[in-house]
Design an enzyme around this catalytic site. Structure first.
Site, PDB file in Angstrom:
ATOM      1  N   ARG A 132      47.541  41.167  40.422  1.00 10.85           N
ATOM      2  CA  ARG A 132      46.038  40.563  40.184  1.00 10.85           C
ATOM      3  C   ARG A 132      44.705  40.523  39.324  1.00 10.85           C
ATOM      4  O   ARG A 132      44.592  41.712  38.821  1.00 10.85           O
ATOM      5  CB  ARG A 132      45.280  40.147  41.602  1.00 10.85           C
ATOM      6  CG  ARG A 132      44.033  39.496  41.482  1.00 10.85           C
ATOM      7  CD  ARG A 132      43.964  39.297  42.903  1.00 10.85           C
ATOM      8  NE  ARG A 132      42.631  40.344  43.167  1.00 10.85           N
ATOM      9  CZ  ARG A 132      41.778  40.467  44.538  1.00 10.85           C
ATOM     10  NH1 ARG A 132      42.051  39.440  45.519  1.00 10.85           N
ATOM     11  NH2 ARG A 132      41.139  41.487  44.840  1.00 10.85           N
TER      12      ARG A 132
ATOM     13  N   CYS B 231      40.781  39.679  38.465  1.00 13.05           N
ATOM     14  CA  CYS B 231      39.202  38.709  39.240  1.00 13.05           C
ATOM     15  C   CYS B 231      38.132  38.691  38.137  1.00 13.05           C
ATOM     16  O   CYS B 231      37.837  39.593  37.822  1.00 13.05           O
ATOM     17  CB  CYS B 231      39.048  38.809  40.759  1.00 13.05           C
ATOM     18  SG  CYS B 231      37.612  38.130  41.582  1.00 13.05           S
TER      19      CYS B 231
END
Length: 125
Positions: free
Chosen positions: A102, A104
């Site tokens: 991930r 972000c």
């Protein structure tokens, strides 16, 4: 081979793009914001908006023949890093055992002034 993905269970694209694309055995979603399938923006707080984003992601993944369990990479765009913990709390409800890679990032502005937008890359069954 490239195949476009479209489902009425998620909001229609609000521009010249598709909800997602399948290339070989990978699905690339467009960024999902907290619009309902009918195209209405969720007015709630960042947690409610994040839940709606996941409803949309689940719908496009299902249409592509995939699922959250097949996601290999997620990119999360947020309006304010101050809300990171709240978004992460909801994110963890959907990715509690399977944890894809991930990124972000905080951004200046999102479409329709959304508080969160998420896109994913997933394996197709």
């Amino acid at each position: 081979m490239v195949k476009s993905v479209h489902t009425n269970q998620a909001p229609a694209a609000i521009g010249p793009y598709s909800q997602g694309i399948i290339v070989n055995n990978l699905f690339y979603s467009s960024g999902q914001i907290p619009l309902t399938a009918e195209g209405v923006m969720v007015d709630g707080d960042v947690k409610e908006q994040t839940h709606q984003v996941f409803k949309n992601l689940i719908a496009v993944l299902e249409e592509a023949g995939s699922s959250l369990e097949s996601v290999v990479k997620a990119t999360v765009f947020i309006k304010s890093m101050d809300e990171f913990a709240l978004i992460n709390e909801v994110y963890g409800e959907y990715f509690h055992t399977h944890k894809p890679a991930r990124s972000c990032v905080e951004v200046a502005r999102l479409p329709k002034d959304a508080l969160v937008e998420i896109e994913v890359v997933a394996l197709v069954k």
